[in-house]
Design a protein around this motif. Sequence first.
Motif, PDB file in Angstrom:
ATOM      1  N   THR A  52      45.682   2.633   0.570  1.00  0.00           N
ATOM      2  CA  THR A  52      44.408   3.568   1.187  1.00  0.00           C
ATOM      3  C   THR A  52      43.458   3.716   0.110  1.00  0.00           C
ATOM      4  OG1 THR A  52      45.501   5.725   1.034  1.00  0.00           O
ATOM      5  CG2 THR A  52      45.384   4.806   3.221  1.00  0.00           C
ATOM      6  N   ALA A  53      43.972   4.177  -1.105  1.00  0.00           N
ATOM      7  CA  ALA A  53      43.142   4.325  -2.341  1.00  0.00           C
ATOM      8  C   ALA A  53      42.655   2.908  -2.654  1.00  0.00           C
ATOM      9  CB  ALA A  53      43.906   4.961  -3.662  1.00  0.00           C
ATOM     10  N   ILE A  54      43.276   1.945  -2.585  1.00  0.00           N
ATOM     11  CA  ILE A  54      42.796   0.556  -2.774  1.00  0.00           C
ATOM     12  C   ILE A  54      41.602   0.265  -1.954  1.00  0.00           C
ATOM     13  CG2 ILE A  54      43.342  -2.023  -2.937  1.00  0.00           C
ATOM     14  CD1 ILE A  54      46.157  -1.245  -4.305  1.00  0.00           C
ATOM     15  N   PHE A  55      41.757   0.508  -0.779  1.00  0.00           N
ATOM     16  CA  PHE A  55      40.799   0.125   0.314  1.00  0.00           C
ATOM     17  C   PHE A  55      39.731   0.817   0.197  1.00  0.00           C
ATOM     18  CE2 PHE A  55      44.359  -1.799   2.725  1.00  0.00           C
ATOM     19  CZ  PHE A  55      43.863  -3.405   2.700  1.00  0.00           C
ATOM     20  N   ALA A  56      39.798   2.099  -0.437  1.00  0.00           N
ATOM     21  CA  ALA A  56      38.811   2.979  -0.362  1.00  0.00           C
ATOM     22  C   ALA A  56      37.650   2.486  -1.469  1.00  0.00           C
ATOM     23  CB  ALA A  56      39.151   4.451  -0.518  1.00  0.00           C
ATOM     24  N   GLN A  57      38.111   1.644  -2.393  1.00  0.00           N
ATOM     25  CA  GLN A  57      37.075   1.336  -3.372  1.00  0.00           C
ATOM     26  C   GLN A  57      36.622  -0.040  -3.045  1.00  0.00           C
ATOM     27  OE1 GLN A  57      39.603   0.805  -7.066  1.00  0.00           O
ATOM     28  NE2 GLN A  57      40.214   3.012  -6.929  1.00  0.00           N
ATOM     29  N   ASP A  58      35.252  -0.086  -2.553  1.00  0.00           N
ATOM     30  CA  ASP A  58      34.678  -1.134  -2.114  1.00  0.00           C
ATOM     31  C   ASP A  58      33.442  -1.514  -2.861  1.00  0.00           C
ATOM     32  OD1 ASP A  58      33.839  -3.328  -0.358  1.00  0.00           O
ATOM     33  OD2 ASP A  58      32.813  -2.081   1.090  1.00  0.00           O
ATOM     34  N   ASN A  59      33.798  -2.477  -3.753  1.00  0.00           N
ATOM     35  CA  ASN A  59      32.864  -2.841  -4.704  1.00  0.00           C
ATOM     36  C   ASN A  59      31.994  -4.035  -4.199  1.00  0.00           C
ATOM     37  OD1 ASN A  59      33.794  -0.922  -6.505  1.00  0.00           O
ATOM     38  ND2 ASN A  59      35.204  -2.471  -7.494  1.00  0.00           N
ATOM     39  N   GLY A  60      32.123  -4.382  -2.920  1.00  0.00           N
ATOM     40  CA  GLY A  60      31.315  -5.567  -2.483  1.00  0.00           C
ATOM     41  C   GLY A  60      32.150  -6.318  -2.016  1.00  0.00           C
ATOM     42  N   ALA A  61      32.061  -7.210  -0.963  1.00  0.00           N
ATOM     43  CA  ALA A  61      32.905  -8.102  -0.229  1.00  0.00           C
ATOM     44  C   ALA A  61      33.066  -9.329  -1.100  1.00  0.00           C
ATOM     45  CB  ALA A  61      32.400  -8.447   0.974  1.00  0.00           C
ATOM     46  N   PRO A  62      34.628  -9.499  -1.467  1.00  0.00           N
ATOM     47  CA  PRO A  62      34.812 -10.471  -2.194  1.00  0.00           C
ATOM     48  C   PRO A  62      34.605 -12.126  -1.409  1.00  0.00           C
ATOM     49  CG  PRO A  62      36.743  -9.193  -1.935  1.00  0.00           C
ATOM     50  CD  PRO A  62      35.690  -8.685  -1.227  1.00  0.00           C
ATOM     51  N   GLU A  63      34.689 -11.958  -0.378  1.00  0.00           N
ATOM     52  CA  GLU A  63      34.431 -13.297   0.386  1.00  0.00           C
ATOM     53  C   GLU A  63      33.081 -13.796   0.341  1.00  0.00           C
ATOM     54  OE1 GLU A  63      34.334  -9.822   3.369  1.00  0.00           O
ATOM     55  OE2 GLU A  63      35.848 -10.504   1.946  1.00  0.00           O
ATOM     56  N   SER A  64      32.047 -12.739   0.456  1.00  0.00           N
ATOM     57  CA  SER A  64      30.311 -12.787   0.145  1.00  0.00           C
ATOM     58  C   SER A  64      30.092 -13.375  -1.375  1.00  0.00           C
ATOM     59  CB  SER A  64      29.824 -11.869   0.446  1.00  0.00           C
ATOM     60  OG  SER A  64      29.947 -10.631  -0.475  1.00  0.00           O
ATOM     61  N   ILE A  65      30.984 -12.962  -2.111  1.00  0.00           N
ATOM     62  CA  ILE A  65      30.718 -13.417  -3.763  1.00  0.00           C
ATOM     63  C   ILE A  65      31.323 -14.819  -3.673  1.00  0.00           C
ATOM     64  CG2 ILE A  65      31.563 -13.103  -6.065  1.00  0.00           C
ATOM     65  CD1 ILE A  65      31.468 -10.196  -5.561  1.00  0.00           C
ATOM     66  N   MET A  66      32.395 -15.354  -2.952  1.00  0.00           N
ATOM     67  CA  MET A  66      33.114 -16.537  -3.122  1.00  0.00           C
ATOM     68  C   MET A  66      32.251 -17.432  -2.353  1.00  0.00           C
ATOM     69  SD  MET A  66      37.277 -15.627  -3.010  1.00  0.00           S
ATOM     70  CE  MET A  66      37.689 -17.557  -3.135  1.00  0.00           C
ATOM     71  N   ARG A  67      31.628 -16.879  -1.239  1.00  0.00           N
ATOM     72  CA  ARG A  67      30.825 -17.919  -0.250  1.00  0.00           C
ATOM     73  C   ARG A  67      29.702 -18.342  -1.096  1.00  0.00           C
ATOM     74  NH1 ARG A  67      29.836 -14.826   4.157  1.00  0.00           N
ATOM     75  NH2 ARG A  67      32.064 -15.152   4.854  1.00  0.00           N
ATOM     76  N   SER A  68      29.133 -17.272  -1.996  1.00  0.00           N
ATOM     77  CA  SER A  68      27.686 -17.772  -2.630  1.00  0.00           C
ATOM     78  C   SER A  68      27.974 -18.393  -3.797  1.00  0.00           C
ATOM     79  CB  SER A  68      27.306 -16.259  -3.128  1.00  0.00           C
ATOM     80  OG  SER A  68      28.101 -15.800  -4.030  1.00  0.00           O
ATOM     81  N   ASN A  69      29.009 -18.566  -4.282  1.00  0.00           N
ATOM     82  CA  ASN A  69      29.545 -19.344  -5.329  1.00  0.00           C
ATOM     83  C   ASN A  69      30.124 -20.668  -4.790  1.00  0.00           C
ATOM     84  OD1 ASN A  69      28.915 -17.696  -7.295  1.00  0.00           O
ATOM     85  ND2 ASN A  69      31.042 -16.903  -7.737  1.00  0.00           N
ATOM     86  N   GLY A  70      30.277 -20.925  -3.618  1.00  0.00           N
ATOM     87  CA  GLY A  70      30.983 -22.181  -2.905  1.00  0.00           C
ATOM     88  C   GLY A  70      32.267 -22.155  -3.275  1.00  0.00           C
ATOM     89  N   LYS A  71      33.125 -21.236  -3.611  1.00  0.00           N
ATOM     90  CA  LYS A  71      34.568 -21.253  -3.826  1.00  0.00           C
ATOM     91  C   LYS A  71      35.213 -20.941  -2.794  1.00  0.00           C
ATOM     92  CE  LYS A  71      34.224 -19.901  -8.604  1.00  0.00           C
ATOM     93  NZ  LYS A  71      34.632 -18.793  -9.671  1.00  0.00           N
ATOM     94  N   ILE A  72      34.668 -20.433  -1.699  1.00  0.00           N
ATOM     95  CA  ILE A  72      35.298 -20.141  -0.338  1.00  0.00           C
ATOM     96  C   ILE A  72      35.918 -21.708   0.081  1.00  0.00           C
ATOM     97  CG2 ILE A  72      33.570 -20.155   1.123  1.00  0.00           C
ATOM     98  CD1 ILE A  72      36.303 -17.706   1.315  1.00  0.00           C
ATOM     99  N   TYR A  73      35.046 -22.426  -0.025  1.00  0.00           N
ATOM    100  CA  TYR A  73      35.148 -23.756   0.751  1.00  0.00           C
ATOM    101  C   TYR A  73      36.657 -24.490   0.050  1.00  0.00           C
ATOM    102  CZ  TYR A  73      30.605 -22.817   2.612  1.00  0.00           C
ATOM    103  OH  TYR A  73      29.467 -22.366   3.354  1.00  0.00           O
ATOM    104  N   VAL A  74      36.689 -24.251  -1.204  1.00  0.00           N
ATOM    105  CA  VAL A  74      37.859 -24.599  -1.971  1.00  0.00           C
ATOM    106  C   VAL A  74      39.120 -24.063  -1.245  1.00  0.00           C
ATOM    107  CG1 VAL A  74      38.797 -24.737  -4.355  1.00  0.00           C
ATOM    108  CG2 VAL A  74      36.503 -25.369  -3.921  1.00  0.00           C
ATOM    109  N   VAL A  75      38.878 -22.776  -1.372  1.00  0.00           N
ATOM    110  CA  VAL A  75      40.134 -22.050  -0.780  1.00  0.00           C
ATOM    111  C   VAL A  75      40.349 -22.396   0.444  1.00  0.00           C
ATOM    112  CG1 VAL A  75      40.935 -19.677  -0.315  1.00  0.00           C
ATOM    113  CG2 VAL A  75      39.605 -20.152  -2.206  1.00  0.00           C
ATOM    114  N   VAL A  76      39.516 -22.555   1.451  1.00  0.00           N
ATOM    115  CA  VAL A  76      39.758 -23.139   2.798  1.00  0.00           C
ATOM    116  C   VAL A  76      40.362 -24.549   2.823  1.00  0.00           C
ATOM    117  CG1 VAL A  76      38.522 -23.924   4.980  1.00  0.00           C
ATOM    118  CG2 VAL A  76      38.084 -21.542   3.989  1.00  0.00           C
ATOM    119  N   ALA A  77      40.003 -25.282   1.794  1.00  0.00           N
ATOM    120  CA  ALA A  77      40.664 -26.673   2.015  1.00  0.00           C
ATOM    121  C   ALA A  77      41.993 -26.692   1.337  1.00  0.00           C
ATOM    122  CB  ALA A  77      39.707 -27.576   0.924  1.00  0.00           C
TER     123      ALA A  77
END
Length: 72
Positions: A19-44
């Motif tokens: 719960t302490a880990i989930f409380a620390q929201d520094n921004g969505a990591p998936e949006s950062i990966m999507r903006s860099n194009g790395k999410i497609y590599v992970v999905v592939a």
Amino acid sequence: MRNKIYCFLLMLPALLVSTAIFAQDNGAPESIMRSNGKIYVVVAICVTILAGLFLYVVSIDRKIGKIEKDNL
């Protein structure tokens, strides 16, 4: 009864830490990966691994079916 108490005592700190880990929201990591194009590599990579596992299971099923057919 004693095992349930030990299990609960071991699970309680894990729940509190999670719960302490989930409380620390520094921004969505998936949006950062999507903006860099790395999410497609992970999905592939995930799709490739799942396809490989599926093909492996199908090949094992065929081999087992052939062995069963030969034994009858």
